[in-house]
Design a protein around this motif. Structure first.
Motif: not given
Length: 180
Positions: A139-146
Motif C-alpha cells: 500500500q506504500e507509494s514507491r517507484k518499482v520498475v523492471g
C-alpha cells in the motif's frame, strides 16, 4: 511485430491509455488482501464470495493435517513455510535491503515436513505477521520498475498458487463452491 501484439497495441491505443503504476498501486493490495484475508461479500476478483482466504483456511487445519502431503509432494506446513519465507524476503526488500534474494535458500524453506500443535500455531502466526507487513508495504507509494516490479506482482501470484496447492492437499482448506 506479430499480429497478436499489433492487435493488442491497437486495442490499448483505442482506449486512449495504457496501464499505469497508479493502477497497480490499487490492484495489487486489493488482490493480495483477498487471497490472504478473504473475499469481500461482493466484488471479489479471485476467490468465491464468502471465501475466508489463506489464513482462515490454515486456521481450520490441525497440525496433523498440515503435516500431510499429497502424492509424495510437499506438506502443507512446507507450503506455509515457503510462503512465509518468500514474504519475509519481500519485506526485507521493502524495508530497504538492497538484495535479500542474493543469498536466499529456497531449499531450506521446503524442508519442514511435519509440525506439532505448537509449531503449527507458531508457523501460522509467523506467516500472518509477514503477510500483514507485506500488505502494508504493497500500500506504500514507491517507484518499482523492471525486475522489481515483476517480483512485486509475482509475490501476489505466488500466494494464489500456494493457496491452490494447499487446497488440493486438504479438502478442509477449500473455500465455498461458486454455486454455494
Amino acid at each position: 511485430m506479430p499480429s497478436f501484439l499489433t492487435a493488442r497495441r491497437s486495442f490499448m491505443q483505442t482506449r486512449g491509455r495504457y496501464m499505469t503504476s497508479d493502477d497497480l498501486n490499487r490492484s495489487l493490495p486489493t488482490l493480495f488482501r483477498e487471497l490472504v484475508y478473504g473475499a469481500p461479500p461482493t466484488g471479489a476478483f479471485v476467490l468465491n464470495p464468502g471465501d475466508g482466504g489463506l489464513l482462515v483456511a490454515l486456521d481450520g487445519l490441525s497440525s496433523s493435517e498440515a503435516s500431510k502431503s499429497s502424492n509424495e509432494g510437499a506438506s502443507i506446513a512446507a507450503h506455509v513455510e515457503h510462503l512465509r519465507y518468500g514474504l519475509s524476503l519481500m519485506n526485507r526488500w521493502a524495508a530497504g535491503e538492497k538484495n535479500p534474494f542474493a543469498d536466499a535458500d529456497w531449499t531450506a524453506s521446503w524442508e519442514r515436513r511435519a509440525v506439532s500443535d505448537v509449531e503449527w500455531a507458531a508457523l501460522r502466526q509467523s506467516l500472518r505477521e509477514e503477510a500483514e507487513r507485506w500488505y502494508a508495504a504493497l500500500q506504500e507509494s514507491r517507484k518499482v520498475v523492471g525486475v522489481a516490479l515483476d517480483g512485486v506482482i509475482g509475490s501476489v501470484m505466488h500466494v494464489a498458487y500456494h493457496l491452490g496447492a494447499i487446497r488440493q492437499i486438504a479438502s478442509g482448506a477449500r473455500g465455498p463452491r461458486a454455486d454455494a
